[in-house]
Design a protein around this motif. Structure first.
Motif, short mmCIF file in Angstrom:
data_model
loop_
_atom_site.label_atom_id
_atom_site.label_comp_id
_atom_site.label_asym_id
_atom_site.label_seq_id
_atom_site.Cartn_x
_atom_site.Cartn_y
_atom_site.Cartn_z
N LEU A 38 2.23 2.22 -3.44
CA LEU A 38 1.82 2.17 -4.68
C LEU A 38 1.06 3.51 -4.11
O LEU A 38 1.05 4.51 -4.96
CB LEU A 38 0.26 1.22 -4.48
CG LEU A 38 0.59 -0.12 -5.05
CD1 LEU A 38 -0.80 -1.05 -5.21
CD2 LEU A 38 1.04 -0.58 -6.23
N LEU A 39 1.23 3.45 -3.07
CA LEU A 39 0.17 5.18 -3.17
C LEU A 39 1.45 6.13 -3.16
O LEU A 39 1.01 7.47 -3.59
CB LEU A 39 -0.15 5.04 -1.12
CG LEU A 39 -1.05 5.24 -0.55
CD1 LEU A 39 -1.76 5.20 0.56
CD2 LEU A 39 -2.49 5.55 -2.00
N SER A 40 2.27 5.81 -2.89
CA SER A 40 3.76 6.78 -3.33
C SER A 40 3.39 7.14 -4.49
O SER A 40 4.07 8.26 -5.24
CB SER A 40 5.25 6.19 -2.62
OG SER A 40 5.52 4.87 -2.47
N GLY A 63 0.52 7.05 -6.54
CA GLY A 63 -0.30 7.36 -7.04
C GLY A 63 -0.01 8.65 -7.14
O GLY A 63 -0.48 10.06 -7.92
N SER A 117 -4.34 -0.70 -9.36
CA SER A 117 -2.68 -1.79 -9.43
C SER A 117 -3.38 -2.66 -7.90
O SER A 117 -3.02 -3.83 -7.64
CB SER A 117 -1.95 -0.59 -9.53
OG SER A 117 -2.24 0.04 -8.25
N PHE A 118 -3.73 -1.78 -7.17
CA PHE A 118 -4.04 -2.20 -5.71
C PHE A 118 -5.28 -3.68 -5.84
O PHE A 118 -5.29 -4.63 -5.41
CB PHE A 118 -4.44 -1.28 -5.20
CG PHE A 118 -5.21 -2.25 -3.61
CD1 PHE A 118 -3.84 -2.37 -2.98
CD2 PHE A 118 -5.95 -2.78 -2.90
CE1 PHE A 118 -3.71 -3.32 -1.55
CE2 PHE A 118 -6.24 -3.58 -1.77
CZ PHE A 118 -5.34 -3.86 -1.44
N TYR A 173 -3.35 4.11 -8.38
CA TYR A 173 -4.05 3.40 -7.08
C TYR A 173 -4.89 2.06 -7.05
O TYR A 173 -4.19 0.66 -7.49
CB TYR A 173 -3.95 4.27 -5.74
CG TYR A 173 -4.43 3.25 -4.51
CD1 TYR A 173 -3.00 3.09 -4.17
CD2 TYR A 173 -5.41 2.82 -3.72
CE1 TYR A 173 -3.35 2.41 -2.96
CE2 TYR A 173 -5.33 2.48 -2.22
CZ TYR A 173 -4.38 1.89 -1.90
OH TYR A 173 -4.86 1.33 -0.84
N PRO A 228 -5.71 8.62 -7.94
CA PRO A 228 -6.20 7.79 -7.70
C PRO A 228 -6.14 6.39 -8.60
O PRO A 228 -6.44 5.36 -8.10
CB PRO A 228 -7.16 8.99 -7.70
CG PRO A 228 -6.96 9.90 -8.22
CD PRO A 228 -5.20 9.57 -8.53
N VAL A 250 0.21 -1.12 0.00
CA VAL A 250 0.04 -0.38 0.06
C VAL A 250 1.20 1.40 -0.24
O VAL A 250 0.38 2.25 -0.66
CB VAL A 250 -0.53 -0.23 0.73
CG1 VAL A 250 -1.69 1.41 1.39
CG2 VAL A 250 -1.86 -1.19 1.25
#
Length: 282
Positions: A136-138, A140, A158-159, A155, A152, A133
């Motif tokens: 992926l957040l970094s 995004g 992909s997640f 993220y 967004p 997480v």
């Protein structure tokens, strides 16, 4: 059939085999509803039981046997949902063997399930919220920095792609391995893997904090010699990013050592920012 009945020989029970459709139904029920009925008493137990229902209905046509299996899988249960799908696959495989007459009792199935949920939670929490997480957040956040909707979307897509694909593969792997997967999940190697993933998660969180937590002070003062000293410039020369580090460490201390909830921590940061800007500190 009539010949068998007249001779007094019992009819041979045909084995019940779960199809790919049955297995997908079990996985889908767990994936969609694992956290849908949460309580401190049972946590994910009802989600686990619901994920077993497509198999239990086929394996145990009798009401008594099915109710016994449902009670078995409605006991307390809690683990990381995506990585934990391997336990669901294991349980489905064991229930199939039990229904077909192999020497596996319900207590053995429940013991294996409960015994594995802790190690799997350690691995899953390190991999999913601890590593995947934040990464992926970094990415995004970097994509969305200029106002792009790709952040967004990246993220979300992909997640879900990683979580859904990985969960399905682990479920099927647990079903195929059966009890042979237990040793690999609770061995010393798995403990080392959890420690390595936890350490990697710490590095990832440190990188994210260093990249996206920004804080500076506008304080300055004039010495008796008439020299204007800017506090932020002085801090950058001594310890760059010192203030963001203090914020991260302070938040961690409140949450980890003082049991402050994440909501209260965020409200505290909001109040700190408001007061700091009002008095000219930030």
């Amino acid at each position: 059939m009539n010949t068998e009945l007249q001779s007094g020989e019992p009819a041979v029970k045909q084995p019940v085999v779960l199809t790919s459709r049955d297995l997908r139904a079990c996985w889908r029920s767990w994936m969609m509803y694992n956290l849908s009925s949460m309580s401190f008493e049972r946590l994910e137990s009802f989600g686990f039981c619901l994920g077993m229902m497509p198999a239990l209905k086929k394996l145990y046509p009798g009401k008594a046997e099915r109710m016994e299996a449902m009670k078995r899988h409605a006991s307390f249960y809690n683990t990381e949902p995506q990585i934990g799908a391997i336990i669901n696959g294991l349980a489905v495989g064991l229930e199939e063997k039990k229904a077909n007459g192999e020497k596996i009792d319900g207590e053995t199935i429940n013991t294996l399930k409960v015994g594995l949920m802790g190690p799997i939670a350690g691995i899953g929490d390190s991999m999913i919220p601890g590593m995947l997480v934040p990464i992926l957040l970094s990415i995004g956040m970097a994509l969305a920095a200029g106002g792009s909707v790709l952040g967004p979307l990246f993220y979300i897509i992909s997640f879900n792609a990683i979580a859904i694909t990985g969960s399905y593969m682990l479920f099927m792997k647990g079903y195929k391995l059966g009890t042979g997967s237990v040793e690999s999940l609770v061995s010393a190697e798995s403990a080392k893997l959890r420690e390595a993933l936890s350490l990697l998660g710490v590095f990832v969180m440190g990188g994210v904090a260093a990249s996206y937590v920004n804080l500076s002070t506008g304080l300055d003062f004039v010495t008796s010699d008439g020299v204007n000293i800017q506090v932020q410039t002085m801090l950058d020369g001594i310890f760059p990013k010192l203030m963001p580090l203090l914020v991260v460490l302070g938040t961690w201390y409140l949450m980890a050592k003082r049991n402050v909830s994440p909501v209260k921590a965020m409200l505290g940061l909001l109040v700190l920012a408001f007061v700091g800007v009002a008095i000219g500190l930030f």
